[in-house]
Design a protein around this motif. Structure first.
Motif, PDB file in Angstrom:
ATOM      1  N   ASP A 183      17.803  -3.234  46.140  1.00  0.00           N
ATOM      2  CA  ASP A 183      18.151  -3.159  47.547  1.00  0.00           C
ATOM      3  C   ASP A 183      17.439  -1.997  48.229  1.00  0.00           C
ATOM      4  O   ASP A 183      17.102  -1.020  47.574  1.00  0.00           O
ATOM      5  CB  ASP A 183      19.650  -2.873  47.630  1.00  0.00           C
ATOM      6  CG  ASP A 183      20.346  -4.053  48.190  1.00  0.00           C
ATOM      7  OD1 ASP A 183      19.725  -4.751  49.000  1.00  0.00           O
ATOM      8  OD2 ASP A 183      21.500  -4.271  47.818  1.00  0.00           O
ATOM      9  N   VAL A 184      17.247  -2.112  49.551  1.00  0.00           N
ATOM     10  CA  VAL A 184      16.493  -1.059  50.238  1.00  0.00           C
ATOM     11  C   VAL A 184      17.005   0.336  49.966  1.00  0.00           C
ATOM     12  O   VAL A 184      16.235   1.252  49.676  1.00  0.00           O
ATOM     13  CB  VAL A 184      16.427  -1.267  51.769  1.00  0.00           C
ATOM     14  CG1 VAL A 184      15.171  -2.001  52.134  1.00  0.00           C
ATOM     15  CG2 VAL A 184      17.667  -1.926  52.290  1.00  0.00           C
ATOM     16  N   SER A 185      18.326   0.532  50.050  1.00  0.00           N
ATOM     17  CA  SER A 185      18.819   1.905  49.911  1.00  0.00           C
ATOM     18  C   SER A 185      18.578   2.411  48.493  1.00  0.00           C
ATOM     19  O   SER A 185      18.200   3.554  48.278  1.00  0.00           O
ATOM     20  CB  SER A 185      20.290   1.985  50.297  1.00  0.00           C
ATOM     21  OG  SER A 185      21.055   1.266  49.377  1.00  0.00           O
ATOM     22  N   ILE A 186      18.782   1.540  47.520  1.00  0.00           N
ATOM     23  CA  ILE A 186      18.566   1.908  46.125  1.00  0.00           C
ATOM     24  C   ILE A 186      17.081   2.119  45.877  1.00  0.00           C
ATOM     25  O   ILE A 186      16.658   3.043  45.184  1.00  0.00           O
ATOM     26  CB  ILE A 186      19.079   0.793  45.193  1.00  0.00           C
ATOM     27  CG1 ILE A 186      20.477   0.359  45.584  1.00  0.00           C
ATOM     28  CG2 ILE A 186      19.014   1.236  43.759  1.00  0.00           C
ATOM     29  CD1 ILE A 186      21.500   1.430  45.461  1.00  0.00           C
ATOM     30  N   ILE A 239      20.570   6.335  51.602  1.00  0.00           N
ATOM     31  CA  ILE A 239      22.013   6.567  51.459  1.00  0.00           C
ATOM     32  C   ILE A 239      22.255   6.850  49.990  1.00  0.00           C
ATOM     33  O   ILE A 239      21.695   6.173  49.127  1.00  0.00           O
ATOM     34  CB  ILE A 239      22.804   5.300  51.823  1.00  0.00           C
ATOM     35  CG1 ILE A 239      22.163   4.637  53.046  1.00  0.00           C
ATOM     36  CG2 ILE A 239      24.252   5.605  52.017  1.00  0.00           C
ATOM     37  CD1 ILE A 239      22.538   3.198  53.191  1.00  0.00           C
ATOM     38  N   ASP A 240      23.083   7.786  49.717  1.00  0.00           N
ATOM     39  CA  ASP A 240      23.432   8.046  48.332  1.00  0.00           C
ATOM     40  C   ASP A 240      24.397   6.990  47.836  1.00  0.00           C
ATOM     41  O   ASP A 240      25.067   6.318  48.614  1.00  0.00           O
ATOM     42  CB  ASP A 240      24.106   9.430  48.218  1.00  0.00           C
ATOM     43  CG  ASP A 240      23.054  10.520  48.226  1.00  0.00           C
ATOM     44  OD1 ASP A 240      21.882  10.183  47.951  1.00  0.00           O
ATOM     45  OD2 ASP A 240      23.403  11.679  48.518  1.00  0.00           O
ATOM     46  N   GLY A 241      24.493   6.920  46.545  1.00  0.00           N
ATOM     47  CA  GLY A 241      25.533   6.086  45.951  1.00  0.00           C
ATOM     48  C   GLY A 241      25.245   4.599  46.048  1.00  0.00           C
ATOM     49  O   GLY A 241      24.142   4.170  46.360  1.00  0.00           O
ATOM     50  N   LEU A 242      26.285   3.844  45.749  1.00  0.00           N
ATOM     51  CA  LEU A 242      26.125   2.398  45.611  1.00  0.00           C
ATOM     52  C   LEU A 242      27.173   1.665  46.422  1.00  0.00           C
ATOM     53  O   LEU A 242      28.179   2.243  46.841  1.00  0.00           O
ATOM     54  CB  LEU A 242      26.306   2.025  44.148  1.00  0.00           C
ATOM     55  CG  LEU A 242      25.312   2.647  43.182  1.00  0.00           C
ATOM     56  CD1 LEU A 242      25.871   2.600  41.793  1.00  0.00           C
ATOM     57  CD2 LEU A 242      23.983   1.946  43.276  1.00  0.00           C
ATOM     58  N   GLU A 259      23.101  -4.907  52.564  1.00  0.00           N
ATOM     59  CA  GLU A 259      22.681  -4.831  51.175  1.00  0.00           C
ATOM     60  C   GLU A 259      23.176  -6.030  50.380  1.00  0.00           C
ATOM     61  O   GLU A 259      24.008  -6.808  50.842  1.00  0.00           O
ATOM     62  CB  GLU A 259      23.263  -3.550  50.554  1.00  0.00           C
ATOM     63  CG  GLU A 259      22.380  -2.343  50.752  1.00  0.00           C
ATOM     64  CD  GLU A 259      23.066  -1.114  50.215  1.00  0.00           C
ATOM     65  OE1 GLU A 259      22.751  -0.727  49.086  1.00  0.00           O
ATOM     66  OE2 GLU A 259      23.906  -0.542  50.923  1.00  0.00           O
ATOM     67  N   THR A 260      22.702  -6.129  49.187  1.00  0.00           N
ATOM     68  CA  THR A 260      23.190  -7.145  48.261  1.00  0.00           C
ATOM     69  C   THR A 260      24.708  -7.060  48.157  1.00  0.00           C
ATOM     70  O   THR A 260      25.252  -5.970  48.006  1.00  0.00           O
ATOM     71  CB  THR A 260      22.591  -6.908  46.867  1.00  0.00           C
ATOM     72  OG1 THR A 260      21.199  -7.054  46.959  1.00  0.00           O
ATOM     73  CG2 THR A 260      23.122  -7.902  45.870  1.00  0.00           C
ATOM     74  N   GLN A 283      16.088   5.431  46.788  1.00  0.00           N
ATOM     75  CA  GLN A 283      16.538   6.428  45.807  1.00  0.00           C
ATOM     76  C   GLN A 283      15.566   6.483  44.635  1.00  0.00           C
ATOM     77  O   GLN A 283      15.186   7.556  44.166  1.00  0.00           O
ATOM     78  CB  GLN A 283      17.937   6.083  45.281  1.00  0.00           C
ATOM     79  CG  GLN A 283      19.030   6.221  46.326  1.00  0.00           C
ATOM     80  CD  GLN A 283      20.358   5.634  45.822  1.00  0.00           C
ATOM     81  OE1 GLN A 283      20.494   5.250  44.668  1.00  0.00           O
ATOM     82  NE2 GLN A 283      21.334   5.585  46.716  1.00  0.00           N
ATOM     83  N   ARG A 338      30.141   7.021  50.712  1.00  0.00           N
ATOM     84  CA  ARG A 338      28.706   7.278  50.715  1.00  0.00           C
ATOM     85  C   ARG A 338      28.250   7.976  51.998  1.00  0.00           C
ATOM     86  O   ARG A 338      27.078   8.279  52.152  1.00  0.00           O
ATOM     87  CB  ARG A 338      27.955   5.947  50.602  1.00  0.00           C
ATOM     88  CG  ARG A 338      28.237   5.154  49.349  1.00  0.00           C
ATOM     89  CD  ARG A 338      27.595   3.780  49.404  1.00  0.00           C
ATOM     90  NE  ARG A 338      26.145   3.828  49.181  1.00  0.00           N
ATOM     91  CZ  ARG A 338      25.357   2.765  49.256  1.00  0.00           C
ATOM     92  NH1 ARG A 338      25.884   1.591  49.545  1.00  0.00           N
ATOM     93  NH2 ARG A 338      24.057   2.869  49.054  1.00  0.00           N
TER      94      ARG A 338
END
Ligand SMILES: Nc1ncnc2c1ncn2[C@@H]1O[C@H](COP(=O)(O)OP(=O)(O)OP(=O)(O)O)[C@@H](O)[C@H]1O
Ligand SMILES: Nc1ncnc2c1ncn2[C@@H]1O[C@H](COP(=O)(O)OP(=O)(O)OP(=O)(O)O)[C@@H](O)[C@H]1O
Ligand SMILES: [Mg+2]
Ligand SMILES: [Mg+2]
Lengths: 337, 297, 494, 309, 326
Positions: E190-193, A278-281, A47-48, E196, A297
């Motif tokens: 981002d992909v995961s976000i 995935i939940d959260g950040l 991720e970023t 969501q 997470r």
């Protein structure tokens, strides 16, 4: 196992990088190990803020001055440690041995120099064989041809090119001196899908043709699937899972984070009503959680996850850093083989 | 009732982090800016307490033939001028005029230029075209000349000096505000506000200006310094302040004849101007850095 | 010649660079090269070296021949018959004839009538008699016509004037110096005219008038030798100049007078109509301090708007010395014990302003509250003309004929800004204008000035001296009261 | 390209029309009348009226304006009230002084400001940067006329090194040029430094580093050209302003350039002279800015292609 | 019976565009950003709009909401042409139509707190009288989009992209609109976000019966979320079909290439030859008549350029603009 010493091009051992800003310290990379053989393509996904770019910049020692700092680790390239190399030696490595393609083609070319000047500069800087000017110019034309830009446009300035063409110029510059290793940092993120496909296809082709190795940084798992031989999944400055491409895409066992990544992308082939992200950040890089960085997470988090750093479990070429997999699994696997 | 309390409670619980505090925090790290601020505070304190330091009538205005052109001494720390007036007293009282000229002219011209700039930047079109052409016209006359012409037309006095400087500064501010507003107007959140159905006036005051204010404040601060210099310059060539009122530029102009033999007469007001401009510039620089989003972390 | 020679011969002075020339400061650029169109002291100081006057004035005020070698008054015809001196050469080599004189008078009456009204308005007609004789017919018998011919009538060459661009770029006259060049950014260059007809021949071969507006800069330039003579140096530098062994100082009385005037137009300002108030104000001014601040002491306290050397001036004119007590007493008598307040003393920048500033302080001492307002020259004159003022600090450069003072005092004069309306003065003034007997005329003028003083119509402040800072070795052999030191009076010591 | 130039020059016309109006408007408010100023305070009333009529002083403003424009279109900008000479002749006589002053100051400004700015940026937060930036800060805060006075006091009065006034030789220009250049150079230094720091952050600089270019090369080949763009504009604006005259400096150093002329003319209510001077200035500034834009286009191909297409 | 009626209601398009055109005046000529587009979206459905950068997707969305004045055509909301509306009526209309922006960083005013941003539409439209009601509504909205209460007084720059986008969604929802234009709401995330947010949008649609126009260039996303897809190319809609149909059976050559360009995250497709398109997008300034894709099309025939094309229904509900395959 293909990690024979003579084939090994680059090895990163326990690399740690921090960024010091005026208020706090960002732990961008927290002890990663990576290895890359000749003519291999390594994909780094994450991720970023996972530290992908930081890792790439550390290899070339291009971290922002006074802010970024390598605190620990070794980067062994062709048997020599780059971290302790002199700046003048590094300059010879950059562009000649290792070159880099940056994410944004719009800004990575100098707006006031012609495409030819910028390409010529790369050649001129590493003109070890003392080629004449006309030879170098011929090489410029050759490189442009190679990336599919008509050479009559070489006197033009970057702004006269479209995004895809600019990225191709950047690639031409990176490949000009036939480096052994190319680091491509999200080379197609800024491009449209059709153009992205063009550029990626061209890169793979050139890589094979010129016999180079490549580190491809991306967060698009599709691209990884199409182009890479090995994959490393990064999370919060650590590599949570790595292995051959098959290990990541086809093996049963995965780090929960990798599972989450796959669950996040809508699949064109399988119909899903809902995605399972995935939940959260991402955690705050200035204040990383203790133990497994992913545990806040993680759907499968256990008590131990917040207490102890997880071990690296190896299944042949496949490494997973997680408490969910035990040493026993590892040995069982070995035995089975 | 309970709801009311609830709302208040929530507000208290998650109190707004003030952005001013944030800027102040960043600014505090900038040593030079803090030095500037300290100097500036001293100057302001000095001008506020001018009457405590020296009596206006007795020391700053009253002539005294027997005390002409005394060099600095323990009785007169900065010496006396050609009329036997205490230079320290004049300098302290002069600071009131000089500093307030800077703030007043900047304030008014910023206000007018700000309104014009915000309107032209936001609405564009024919209104923009007309106002900007007008400003082009005013800008093609050097501001100091424009000020001189206006003061000559209206007769020299403190008020006319203020008006002249203000007028001559409006085009510059209009431009600056307009260009910052233009960058803000291009942002998505302005469009978002429009999509909500906000009225133009509300958008300008709630969305456009608060976001454009940073660079404008910086410009404004720098401009205070510039205005102090401009006013001093104009007083220096005899436009504006009327005797025997003390003002730094005017003091310089009066002292000029005596400069060869009594250099302190020009050195002291000059240093006063330089210090105040210097401190304001430091503050302006600091503010700019503190407001620069790229330096945020 | 006030220059003491203390053994050092001029050539030893390191500041003397070229005895063939002098460099003189010019405080502003020239207004014009055409003397009839000129109203400015600085310009006059420079270009009066080029022009020659029709007549001359001797030190004692008598009129003596110059271009006109003789004249006679023909009463029946109300005319002067002038004989022109033979053999006078213009700078271009041509000879000056009566026709040039007639042309000069005519030019004054036509094209430059507006500029030269005082003289031109007296003339009715000019007739050429022969090559060397010209008749000037007047409207009325005039007491000061010859005097005006000596200070205002400068010789023009008919041919040159018509051929050149009306003296905008060049000048041809018959004065002791001729114009070499003029550049408004640098200055004026003059060269001695070898064929000058006058008695005093120019000794300095070349003169450069350099534009240096700043008074301080002039002192610096003197000290470095860039300048040989400065007329407008900073007075504060006087001490330095006197102490500098390479520099000298020279001064002489002149026509300048600094004064403060009251607006006495009908009913406009109540207190100022009161003689006692005017006297009180006269008493309250600390003239010595004003002289100290504005002139560094180089002036004498004034009795009158008439200057010291003026025809009609005498010690009989009352003098108001600085006396605050007396002033307060007078205020009390006038019924203004608690003083009063008025608008502002208007003034222009410079010495007038300094005087006004001190006046402000002095007035405060007797309870008069006011302020000072410095305005531009044009606004100042405008205010004076329209009567839009209460008190004004001003100065005038008057010539040495009493009539010039009347221009200021009399309501019919050309500078009647005070607005004094005194019938007795008006009557006397009419008499003096046509009184050809100089003794009688002196008495009339004196009585007018005395009355003006007694009534305290003005508050005269001081008579400044014309001061010169010069390179030691440059001698000044004379001066002209109205114009000042002219080039022909300069010479380098051997 | 030339179409653009012509368009820019045509844009001058409305500006000039406006400028003329504003000047005539302001001048009509200045107290006094030209004749009284010319003839002095003791001139008789009828003479004044006569001369004023000759000057067209009593015309109402719109008439004056139309007349002026009409005459100007015939190439007649009038005679100066004060000198009775054609106004542009007067301007041209003084222009060399102003031009020399402006030109030398801008050159000196660039020579001092840009290299020091680069050094400061490259040696960011090192002692040399601290020295440069704080000196710049101080110089930028000095009132120019005061700096001029101090320089005269020191170099002319005390050391007698340079003449304190006038024009003539190059030595006359040393002090005024330095006085004009020092505060601006300080500003240019700060500007150069910040634009350099800005470009150092740019991606293409990183690309150049990744090519293996040396620091020197990066600075001179990649950063400088980009960083100089705003600096050039600033210098151009400064040059334009200086052409309009460095009023205070010309006063302090007694140089009779354009601004002395303008001030004298304003004070003498010499409307034709004031108007012409300001027209002259506006045209000059416009041309300067045009040239700056051309230089800009020369350096920055993005802007060049905007004009060419 | 009840069921039937509901179906009827649903078939009625909520939003319809008729020959919508938007041209921009540029120094170099007329830029055809949106050129004659006819679309309709049924109540409660999602229309996906895909296309390359610069093909006019955002412009389409913005003209529908009347954030940009249009050049020609009509926009019908519930069968009513909203172009005739005056300022006041339009303001009311805006309550029914909202927008979620692409860049969650640029679309939130950095000087406002989360509360101020979400409450803004409520305040300007004077929906609630008291501050309390607004407060409650804001808290409710925050909960709806999954924003914790503690962020209520934070500034947007203190939050990450995902949370910011939630604020944007809450703002769009605040006035209970019926129709929302989502302009690439996830492409900056981002992909995961991203996943969501996509889930959130789909949940909301289900719960509130919203109608979406979903603009994106990510085909995987569009397939996931849309009922129907419109493919845009240089201002024109070249193909329109129900989502599944389009992916199963793309007809326009451009759509085909678009679909084959997507890198699929699985190793199966790795071996298969992908179709790579050559050349760049046509300049939208003063385009030539005929097919705009022609210069890049491998099936190109001269007649493609002969005349302007129109959208033909090749199969039920499947429209294509192509001379050769249409
Ligand atoms: N110049 C910098 N100063 C301070 N912190 C930085 C700097 N550059 C990166 N970081 C921080 O280091 C961490 C890793 O950044 P990095 O750029 O390597 O991430 P990335 O994986 O490349 O992310 P992306 O996918 O967004 O490119 C992040 O938390 C980031 O905020
Ligand atoms: N305000 C404007 N003025 C002029 N041209 C514009 C304007 N807005 C958009 N355009 C142009 O219209 C075309 C369509 O733009 P639009 O933003 O709708 O594209 P898009 O499909 O949303 O692209 P992206 O995927 O990059 O967001 C582009 O060529 C763009 O340059
Ligand atoms: Mg990155
Ligand atoms: Mg878009």
């Amino acid at each position: 196992m293909d990690n024979k010493i003579e084939n090994r091009l680059l090895e990163i051992r326990n690399l740690k990088v921090i960024y010091k800003t005026d208020s706090d310290t960002v732990c961008a990379v927290n002890g990663i190990d990576l290895a890359l053989d000749k003519e291999q393509t390594l994909g780094i996904v994450g991720e970023t803020g996972a530290g992908k770019t930081t890792t790439a910049l550390s290899i070339l020692r291009l971290l922002p001055q006074d802010i970024g700092e390598i605190t620990e680790g070794q980067i062994i390239f062709e048997g020599k440690d780059l971290i302790s190399a002199k700046e003048s030696d590094m300059r010879k490595v950059r562009g000649e041995k290792i070159s880099m393609i940056f994410q944004d083609p719009m800004t990575s070319l100098n707006p006031v120099l012609t495409v030819e000047q910028q390409l010529y500069e790369a050649l001129e800087l590493h003109n070890t064989q003392n080629k004449s000017k006309s030879q170098l110019e011929a090489r410029v034309d050759e490189m442009l041809e190679l990336v599919g830009i008509p050479k009559n446009r070489k006197r033009e300035y970057p702004h006269q090119f479209s995004g895809g063409m600019k990225q191709r110029v950047v690639i031409a510059i990176a490949l000009a001196c036939s480096p052994v290793l190319v680091i491509a940092d999200e080379p197609t993120t800024a491009l449209d899908v059709t153009i992205q496909a063009q550029v990626l296809a061209m890169m793979t082709e050139l890589k094979n043709k010129l016999g180079m190795s490549m580190i491809l940084i991306t967060h698009d798992l599709g691209i990884v699937a199409q182009t890479c031989d090995k994959v490393a999944v990064m999370y919060a400055g650590e590599i949570v899972e790595s292995g051959l491409i098959e290990d990541i895409f086809e093996s049963e066992k995965h780090h929960p984070y990798t599972v989450g990544l796959f669950g996040s992308i809508p699949n064109l082939e399988i119909e899903t009503d809902r995605l399972s992200p995935i939940d959260g950040l991402m955690p705050d890089p200035t204040n990383l959680p203790f133990g497994c960085k992913f545990h806040p997470r993680c759907p499968k988090a256990m008590k131990i996850c917040s207490r102890r750093t997880p071990p690296k479990i190896t299944y042949g070429t496949h490494n997973i850093v997680c408490h969910a997999f035990t040493r026993e699994d590892e040995t069982n696997e070995k035995r089975r083989r | 009732m309970t709801q009311e309390a609830n709302a208040v409670a929530i507000e208290k619980k998650y109190a707004k982090k003030s952005q001013i505090k944030e800027i102040w925090r960043r600014m505090k790290k900038n040593k030079l800016a803090m030095i500037g601020l300290a100097i500036f505070c001293i100057l302001v304190a000095m001008s506020l307490s001018a009457d405590l330091i020296a009596d206006y009538q007795e020391s700053a205005i009253k002539q005294n033939g027997s005390l002409r052109l005394q060099p600095p001494s323990w009785e007169h720390y900065f010496g006396t001028d050609q009329y036997g007036r205490d230079l320290l007293a004049r300098m302290v009282h002069g600071s009131r005029v000089s500093l307030s000229i800077g703030f007043f002219t900047t304030g008014i011209s910023l206000l007018i230029g700000g309104i014009l700039g915000a309107m032209t930047g936001y609405y564009g079109g024919i209104f923009d075209e007309i106002v900007m052409r007008l400003m082009d016209i005013l800008l093609s006359i050097p501001s100091i000349l424009l000020a001189i012409a206006i003061v000559s037309a209206m007769g020299p006095s403190l008020l006319n000096l203020l008006i002249a400087i203000t007028i001559s500064q409006i085009p510059g501010f209009t431009r600056i505000v307009r260009s910052t507003v233009l960058t803000v107007v291009g942002e998505d959140y302005i469009e978002a506000a429009r999509a909500c159905g906000s009225k133009d006036f509300r958008i300008i005051t709630n969305d456009v200006l608060p976001n454009a204010i940073g660079p404008i404040i910086v410009q404004g601060t720098m401009s205070v310094a510039k205005m102090i210099l401009l006013a001093a310059g104009l007083s220096f060539i005899g436009l504006g302040i009327q005797p025997p009122q003390p003002e730094w530029g005017y003091m310089l102009s009066e002292a000029r004849e005596y400069m060869r033999d009594y250099p302190y007469l020009v050195v002291i007001p000059g240093i006063a101007i330089a210090i105040s401009v210097f401190s304001i510039n430091l503050i302006g620089d600091g503010l700019r850095d503190a407001l620069d989003p790229r330096l945020k972390n | 010649n006030e220059t003491p020679s203390n053994g050092t011969s001029g050539n030893e002075n390191p500041l003397i660079k070229d005895t063939g020339q002098v460099v003189i400061s010019l405080a502003t650029e020239l207004q014009t090269l055409n003397t009839f169109a000129m109203q400015n002291i600085v310009t006059n100081e420079c270009i009066s070296n080029i022009y020659d006057t029709f007549l001359n004035v001797a030190d004692d005020g008598t009129i003596i021949p110059n271009v006109a070698e003789s004249w006679e008054w023909i009463e029946d015809e109300n005319k002067y018959r002038f004989k022109i001196k033979k053999g006078i050469k213009f700078h271009d080599g041509s000879e000056l004839k009566a026709s040039d004189a007639a042309f000069t008078f005519n030019l004054m009456m036509t094209e430059y009538k507006a500029y030269q009204a005082a003289t031109a308005n007296q003339i009715k007609e000019v007739k050429l008699v022969d090559d060397y004789t010209v008749d000037v017919y007047l409207n009325n018998p005039s007491a000061n016509f010859l005097y005006l011919c000596a200070i205002n009538v400068k010789m023009y060459s008919e041919k040159a004037y018509n051929e050149t661009d009306k003296y905008k770029d060049t000048v041809i006259s018959c004065g002791p110096y001729k114009l070499v060049s003029y550049d408004p950014t640098i200055g004026v260059e003059l060269e001695a005219f070898e064929d000058y007809h006058g008695d005093i021949k120019p000794k300095i071969k070349k003169a450069v008038f350099k534009i240096i507006p700043d008074a301080n800069t002039q002192v610096v330039a003197l000290e470095t030798g860039e300048l040989n003579l400065s007329r407008n140096f900073a007075m504060i530098a006087l001490k330095n100049i006197k102490e500098n062994p390479n520099l000298d100082f020279y001064s002489h009385p002149c026509g300048l007078v600094n004064f403060i005037q009251f607006n006495q137009r009908d009913n406009t300002i109540e207190p100022l109509k009161n003689k006692k108030v005017r006297q009180a104000i006269n008493y309250c001014f600390d003239k010595d301090f004003m002289i100290q601040v504005a002139e560094e002491g180089m002036a004498v306290p004034a009795r009158s708007v008439a200057n010291q050397g003026m025809f009609g001036y005498s010690e009989r004119i009352p003098y108001y010395e600085y006396n605050v007590e007396k002033a307060k007493e007078l205020m009390k008598e006038a019924g203004y014990e608690n003083g009063f307040k008025f608008d502002a003393i208007i003034t222009r920048d410079g010495k007038d302003k300094k005087i006004a500033e001190i006046a402000l302080e002095n007035l405060k001492a007797i309870g008069i509250e006011t302020t000072v307002q410095v305005v531009e020259n044009n606004a100042f004159i405008d205010d004076l003309k329209t009567g839009n003022f209460v008190m004004a600090s001003s100065h005038l450069n008057l010539n040495s004929d009493g009539d010039n003072a009347m221009d200021v005092i009399s309501i019919t004069g050309s500078v009647p800004f005070s607005g004094i309306n005194d019938e007795w003065i008006e009557e006397q003034n009419k008499l003096q204008k046509i009184e050809l007997d100089s003794k009688k005329r002196f008495d009339i003028l004196e009585s007018i000035l005395v009355r003006t003083g007694e009534e305290a119509y003005f508050a005269p402040i001081y008579y400044p001296k014309k001061s010169y800072a010069i390179t030691k070795g440059l001698n000044i052999t004379g001066y002209d009261k109205f114009v000042g030191v002219q080039l022909k009076y300069l010479e380098w010591a051997e | 390209m030339y179409r653009y130039v012509i368009k820019r020059l045509l844009l001058l016309i409305p500006i000039l029309l406006g400028v003329i109006f504003i000047i005539l408007f302001i001048m009509s408010f200045t107290p006094g009348d030209p004749a009284s100023l010319l003839l002095g305070q003791d001139a008789p009333e009828e003479a004044i009226v006569q001369l004023n009529t000759e000057f067209g002083y009593y015309d109402p403003l719109p008439v004056k304006y139309v007349k002026y424009i009409f005459n100007a279109l015939h190439g007649d900008f009038g005679l100066s009230y004060r000198t009775q000479k054609p106004v542009f002749g007067e301007i041209i006589k003084r222009f060399p002084v102003t031009l020399e002053l402006a030109f030398c100051s801008v050159i000196l400004t660039a020579l001092m400001g840009i290299p020091l700015g680069i050094i400061s940026a490259v040696k960011k937060y090192k002692p040399i940067d601290m020295i440069c930036t704080s000196c710049a800060m101080v110089f930028a805060s000095l009132p120019r006329f005061w700096l001029g006075l101090l320089l005269i006091l020191f170099f002319s009065v005390k050391l007698k090194l340079f003449p304190s006034n006038g024009v003539g030789s190059w030595r006359h220009f040393v002090l005024p040029v330095f006085t004009l250049a020092a505060p601006t150079a300080a500003n240019i230094l700060r500007l150069t430094r910040s634009t350099m720091l800005e470009t150092i952050r740019q991606d293409y600089v990183r690309t150049a580093r990744a090519k293996g270019a040396s620091e020197r090369r990066i600075i001179f080949k990649h950063e400088l050209k980009n960083a100089l763009l705003p600096v050039i504009t600033a210098l151009g604006v400064e040059f334009g302003m200086l052409l309009g005259g460095a009023i205070l400096i010309e006063t302090v150093f007694s140089m009779s350039g354009i601004s002395t002329l303008m001030i004298t003319s304003i004070r003498m209510k010499d409307t034709p002279q004031v108007t012409a001077s300001i027209i002259f200035f506006a045209v000059l500034v416009c041309i300067t800015m045009l040239i700056v834009d051309m230089i800009y286009a020369f350096i920055d191909p993005r802007i060049r292609s905007k004009y060419i297409k | 019976m009840k069921q039937m009626k509901k179906d009827d209601d649903n078939r009625k398009p909520l939003i319809e565009t008729v020959n919508l055109k938007k041209y921009f005046n540029t120094p170099f000529g007329l830029l055809h950003a949106v050129d004659d587009i006819n679309l309709s979206i049924d109540k409660g459905k999602t229309l996906g709009v895909v296309g390359e950068s610069g093909c006019g997707k955002s412009t389409l969305g913005r003209t529908i909401l009347r954030l940009l004045p249009l050049t020609d055509g009509q926009v019908l909301f519930d069968g009513e042409n909203i172009l005739g509306y005056d300022k006041e009526k339009m303001r009311l209309m805006r309550q029914k139509m909202q927008m979620i922006f692409q860049d969650p960083y640029a679309s939130l005013n950095p000087r406002k707190t989360v509360f101020q941003i979400i409450a803004e539409p409520l305040i300007v439209n004077r929906i609630y009288g008291s501050r309390n009601e607004i407060n409650d509504r804001v808290l409710f909205l925050m909960e709806t989009v999954g924003l914790a209460e503690r962020f209520i007084n934070s500034y947007s720059h203190e939050l990450d992209g995902g949370r910011r986008q939630r604020i944007g969604i809450a703002r769009a929802l605040s006035m209970s609109p019926q129709f929302i234009v989502c302009d690439e709401p996830v492409s900056a995330l981002d992909v995961s976000i991203q996943a969501q947010i996509l889930n959130l949008l789909m949940d909301l649609q289900e719960r509130l019966g919203l109608t979406y126009m979903f603009i994106t260039h990510d085909l995987a996303v569009v397939k996931h979320i849309s009922d129907e897809i419109a493919v845009l190319y240089v201002g024109q809609c070249v193909e329109k079909a129900p989502s599944k149909e389009l992916f199963r059976n793309p007809i326009h050559p451009y759509t085909k290439i678009l679909l084959s360009s997507i890198p699929v995250p699985s190793l199966k497709s790795r071996i298969s030859e992908r179709e790579i398109i050559r050349g760049e997008v046509t300049d939208p300034i003063n385009p030539k008549p005929g097919c705009r894709f022609a210069p890049r099309c491998k099936f190109f025939k001269p007649e493609c350029l002969s005349e302007d094309l129109s959208l033909n229904e090749v199969k039920p509900n499947h429209y294509v603009m192509c001379k050769l395959f249409g």
